[in-house]
Motif scaffolding. Structure first.
Motif, PDB file in Angstrom:
ATOM      1  N   LEU A  73     -45.789  71.397  59.824  1.00  0.00           N
ATOM      2  CA  LEU A  73     -44.795  70.680  59.026  1.00  0.00           C
ATOM      3  C   LEU A  73     -43.703  70.036  59.871  1.00  0.00           C
ATOM      4  O   LEU A  73     -43.051  69.091  59.420  1.00  0.00           O
ATOM      5  N   GLN A  74     -43.480  70.531  61.080  1.00  0.00           N
ATOM      6  CA  GLN A  74     -42.378  70.045  61.901  1.00  0.00           C
ATOM      7  C   GLN A  74     -42.470  68.547  62.123  1.00  0.00           C
ATOM      8  O   GLN A  74     -43.508  68.027  62.527  1.00  0.00           O
ATOM      9  N   ASN A  75     -41.367  67.848  61.822  1.00  0.00           N
ATOM     10  CA  ASN A  75     -41.280  66.384  61.946  1.00  0.00           C
ATOM     11  C   ASN A  75     -42.299  65.666  61.055  1.00  0.00           C
ATOM     12  O   ASN A  75     -42.701  64.538  61.339  1.00  0.00           O
ATOM     13  N   GLY A  76     -42.692  66.322  59.975  1.00  0.00           N
ATOM     14  CA  GLY A  76     -43.755  65.784  59.154  1.00  0.00           C
ATOM     15  C   GLY A  76     -43.313  65.196  57.830  1.00  0.00           C
ATOM     16  O   GLY A  76     -42.177  65.372  57.377  1.00  0.00           O
ATOM     17  N   LEU A  77     -44.269  64.505  57.223  1.00  0.00           N
ATOM     18  CA  LEU A  77     -44.096  63.934  55.886  1.00  0.00           C
ATOM     19  C   LEU A  77     -44.903  64.759  54.897  1.00  0.00           C
ATOM     20  O   LEU A  77     -46.116  64.914  55.048  1.00  0.00           O
ATOM     21  N   VAL A  78     -44.224  65.258  53.877  1.00  0.00           N
ATOM     22  CA  VAL A  78     -44.868  65.970  52.779  1.00  0.00           C
ATOM     23  C   VAL A  78     -44.894  65.022  51.586  1.00  0.00           C
ATOM     24  O   VAL A  78     -43.864  64.458  51.216  1.00  0.00           O
ATOM     25  N   VAL A  79     -46.053  64.837  50.998  1.00  0.00           N
ATOM     26  CA  VAL A  79     -46.155  63.986  49.806  1.00  0.00           C
ATOM     27  C   VAL A  79     -46.320  64.876  48.585  1.00  0.00           C
ATOM     28  O   VAL A  79     -47.230  65.704  48.524  1.00  0.00           O
ATOM     29  N   SER A  80     -45.434  64.688  47.632  1.00  0.00           N
ATOM     30  CA  SER A  80     -45.478  65.445  46.381  1.00  0.00           C
ATOM     31  C   SER A  80     -46.345  64.691  45.381  1.00  0.00           C
ATOM     32  O   SER A  80     -45.983  63.609  44.932  1.00  0.00           O
ATOM     33  N   CYS A  81     -47.498  65.256  45.071  1.00  0.00           N
ATOM     34  CA  CYS A  81     -48.444  64.623  44.148  1.00  0.00           C
ATOM     35  C   CYS A  81     -48.266  65.213  42.763  1.00  0.00           C
ATOM     36  O   CYS A  81     -49.055  66.057  42.319  1.00  0.00           O
ATOM     37  N   GLN A  82     -47.206  64.784  42.091  1.00  0.00           N
ATOM     38  CA  GLN A  82     -46.887  65.289  40.760  1.00  0.00           C
ATOM     39  C   GLN A  82     -46.770  64.109  39.795  1.00  0.00           C
ATOM     40  O   GLN A  82     -45.746  63.431  39.767  1.00  0.00           O
ATOM     41  N   GLU A 115     -53.994  75.121  38.482  1.00  0.00           N
ATOM     42  CA  GLU A 115     -55.274  74.432  38.377  1.00  0.00           C
ATOM     43  C   GLU A 115     -55.325  73.239  39.327  1.00  0.00           C
ATOM     44  O   GLU A 115     -56.326  73.023  40.017  1.00  0.00           O
ATOM     45  N   ASN A 116     -54.250  72.468  39.374  1.00  0.00           N
ATOM     46  CA  ASN A 116     -54.197  71.337  40.304  1.00  0.00           C
ATOM     47  C   ASN A 116     -54.321  71.808  41.746  1.00  0.00           C
ATOM     48  O   ASN A 116     -55.058  71.227  42.548  1.00  0.00           O
ATOM     49  N   LEU A 117     -53.600  72.857  42.059  1.00  0.00           N
ATOM     50  CA  LEU A 117     -53.577  73.338  43.437  1.00  0.00           C
ATOM     51  C   LEU A 117     -54.962  73.830  43.860  1.00  0.00           C
ATOM     52  O   LEU A 117     -55.433  73.519  44.963  1.00  0.00           O
ATOM     53  N   ARG A 118     -55.601  74.571  42.989  1.00  0.00           N
ATOM     54  CA  ARG A 118     -56.921  75.099  43.328  1.00  0.00           C
ATOM     55  C   ARG A 118     -57.908  73.959  43.619  1.00  0.00           C
ATOM     56  O   ARG A 118     -58.703  74.037  44.563  1.00  0.00           O
ATOM     57  N   ALA A 119     -57.835  72.904  42.824  1.00  0.00           N
ATOM     58  CA  ALA A 119     -58.736  71.759  43.026  1.00  0.00           C
ATOM     59  C   ALA A 119     -58.392  71.001  44.301  1.00  0.00           C
ATOM     60  O   ALA A 119     -59.287  70.591  45.050  1.00  0.00           O
ATOM     61  N   VAL A 120     -57.110  70.801  44.565  1.00  0.00           N
ATOM     62  CA  VAL A 120     -56.692  70.081  45.767  1.00  0.00           C
ATOM     63  C   VAL A 120     -57.041  70.875  47.024  1.00  0.00           C
ATOM     64  O   VAL A 120     -57.461  70.310  48.042  1.00  0.00           O
ATOM     65  N   ARG A 121     -56.896  72.195  46.950  1.00  0.00           N
ATOM     66  CA  ARG A 121     -57.196  73.037  48.111  1.00  0.00           C
ATOM     67  C   ARG A 121     -58.626  72.843  48.594  1.00  0.00           C
ATOM     68  O   ARG A 121     -58.913  72.896  49.803  1.00  0.00           O
ATOM     69  N   LYS A 122     -59.549  72.602  47.658  1.00  0.00           N
ATOM     70  CA  LYS A 122     -60.948  72.395  48.012  1.00  0.00           C
ATOM     71  C   LYS A 122     -61.193  71.027  48.649  1.00  0.00           C
ATOM     72  O   LYS A 122     -62.224  70.826  49.291  1.00  0.00           O
ATOM     73  N   ALA A 123     -60.233  70.110  48.469  1.00  0.00           N
ATOM     74  CA  ALA A 123     -60.457  68.725  48.876  1.00  0.00           C
ATOM     75  C   ALA A 123     -59.743  68.322  50.162  1.00  0.00           C
ATOM     76  O   ALA A 123     -60.082  67.286  50.752  1.00  0.00           O
ATOM     77  N   VAL A 124     -58.750  69.097  50.603  1.00  0.00           N
ATOM     78  CA  VAL A 124     -57.973  68.728  51.783  1.00  0.00           C
ATOM     79  C   VAL A 124     -57.799  69.928  52.705  1.00  0.00           C
ATOM     80  O   VAL A 124     -57.949  71.072  52.289  1.00  0.00           O
ATOM     81  N   VAL A 138     -53.219  62.067  52.201  1.00  0.00           N
ATOM     82  CA  VAL A 138     -53.667  62.568  53.506  1.00  0.00           C
ATOM     83  C   VAL A 138     -54.280  61.435  54.322  1.00  0.00           C
ATOM     84  O   VAL A 138     -54.032  61.311  55.530  1.00  0.00           O
ATOM     85  N   ALA A 139     -55.054  60.579  53.675  1.00  0.00           N
ATOM     86  CA  ALA A 139     -55.637  59.431  54.371  1.00  0.00           C
ATOM     87  C   ALA A 139     -54.556  58.519  54.931  1.00  0.00           C
ATOM     88  O   ALA A 139     -54.742  57.877  55.972  1.00  0.00           O
ATOM     89  N   GLY A 140     -53.420  58.467  54.237  1.00  0.00           N
ATOM     90  CA  GLY A 140     -52.316  57.626  54.691  1.00  0.00           C
ATOM     91  C   GLY A 140     -51.447  58.271  55.749  1.00  0.00           C
ATOM     92  O   GLY A 140     -50.538  57.632  56.278  1.00  0.00           O
ATOM     93  N   GLY A 141     -51.694  59.551  56.045  1.00  0.00           N
ATOM     94  CA  GLY A 141     -50.952  60.210  57.116  1.00  0.00           C
ATOM     95  C   GLY A 141     -50.088  61.380  56.699  1.00  0.00           C
ATOM     96  O   GLY A 141     -49.360  61.925  57.539  1.00  0.00           O
ATOM     97  N   ALA A 142     -50.132  61.796  55.447  1.00  0.00           N
ATOM     98  CA  ALA A 142     -49.330  62.935  55.011  1.00  0.00           C
ATOM     99  C   ALA A 142     -49.687  64.173  55.817  1.00  0.00           C
ATOM    100  O   ALA A 142     -50.864  64.467  56.034  1.00  0.00           O
ATOM    101  N   ASP A 143     -48.679  64.896  56.260  1.00  0.00           N
ATOM    102  CA  ASP A 143     -48.894  66.113  57.041  1.00  0.00           C
ATOM    103  C   ASP A 143     -49.055  67.340  56.157  1.00  0.00           C
ATOM    104  O   ASP A 143     -49.565  68.375  56.607  1.00  0.00           O
ATOM    105  N   ALA A 144     -48.608  67.239  54.916  1.00  0.00           N
ATOM    106  CA  ALA A 144     -48.725  68.328  53.958  1.00  0.00           C
ATOM    107  C   ALA A 144     -48.549  67.748  52.562  1.00  0.00           C
ATOM    108  O   ALA A 144     -48.148  66.585  52.395  1.00  0.00           O
ATOM    109  N   LEU A 145     -48.821  68.563  51.556  1.00  0.00           N
ATOM    110  CA  LEU A 145     -48.720  68.141  50.163  1.00  0.00           C
ATOM    111  C   LEU A 145     -47.887  69.136  49.379  1.00  0.00           C
ATOM    112  O   LEU A 145     -47.826  70.321  49.720  1.00  0.00           O
ATOM    113  N   ARG A 146     -47.268  68.641  48.333  1.00  0.00           N
ATOM    114  CA  ARG A 146     -46.563  69.503  47.374  1.00  0.00           C
ATOM    115  C   ARG A 146     -47.266  69.302  46.032  1.00  0.00           C
ATOM    116  O   ARG A 146     -47.302  68.186  45.502  1.00  0.00           O
TER     117      ARG A 146
END
Length: 226
Positions: free
Chosen positions: A7-16, A50-59, A37-45
């Protein structure tokens, strides 16, 4: 490499997506996450188990998880219950965000924090004041964020519609990992977070809430046309 190192010096994208909007679907949240993530996000919020479980499988990038609830007797919305925190960990969250303000809620903030830490993941305190951040760090939170500044009765109007740089700078003086979050809605503002004490920055609406972005453009046009 540890989560905080990622996460250090990173961009987190909140997908809400906007609640109950046309994009508020698990498959669309997953697509948003993959695109970020394809655009360069270092992490996601990510909100919702249910959303998290599905996203975890994809990234593969770290995920900050939270659950939002609307209660009749409390203004607190973010990871109100200890069980919500545990469910997020079970779904694959690397970090669990909770409301770090001192406002009343069913499960005390300190108890939610303890549950997150006991589950073996990093806790992120979504804070509004300097005192919130200090209290969260003392309790063991690994990340303190400016998330709630301007969104509580005590801090209404902070930042004058923009980021709360005063709070961000104050957090930068503390011994903790600092997340800039809240109204960092242009590339320039996101970049400015790092000159004001941030270790990472979260951007949400400006990337993933199409209704809000469209509204900004529409409002600007209407003002121009009088």
């Amino acid at each position: 490499m540890t989560v905080l190192s990622n996460l250090q010096n990173g961009l987190v994208v909140s997908c809400q997506p906007v609640d109950d909007g046309p994009m508020d679907r698990v498959d669309i949240v997953v697509a948003m996450a993959q695109a970020a993530v394809a655009g360069g996000a270092d992490a996601l919020r990510i909100e919702g188990v249910e959303n998290l479980r599905a996203v975890r499988k994809a990234v593969q990038v770290p995920i900050i998880g939270l659950v939002k609830r609307d209660l009749e007797d409390s203004p607190v919305r973010i990871t109100i219950y200890k069980q919500d925190a545990l469910d997020l960990v079970d779904a694959g969250a690397d970090v669990v965000a909770y409301d770090g303000t001192d406002r009343a809620r069913p499960d005390a903030a300190a108890d939610v924090l303890k549950s997150i830490l006991a589950a073996g993941v990093i806790a992120m305190a979504d804070c509004a004041t300097l005192e919130d951040g200090k209290r969260a760090l003392a309790g063991g939170a690994g990340i303190i964020g400016t998330t709630m500044s301007g969104y509580t009765a005590q801090t209404e109007g902070r930042g004058n519609g923009g980021p709360d740089y005063e709070l961000l700078q104050a957090y930068g003086e503390l011994d903790g990992f600092v997340m800039a979050e809240g109204r960092f809605n242009t590339p320039a503002l996101a970049a400015s977070a790092f000159a004001n004490g941030a270790d990472a920055v979260t951007v949400g609406s400006a990337i993933t809430r199409l209704e809000h972005i469209t509204g900004w453009f529409k409002t600007a046009i209407e003002r121009q046309l009088g």
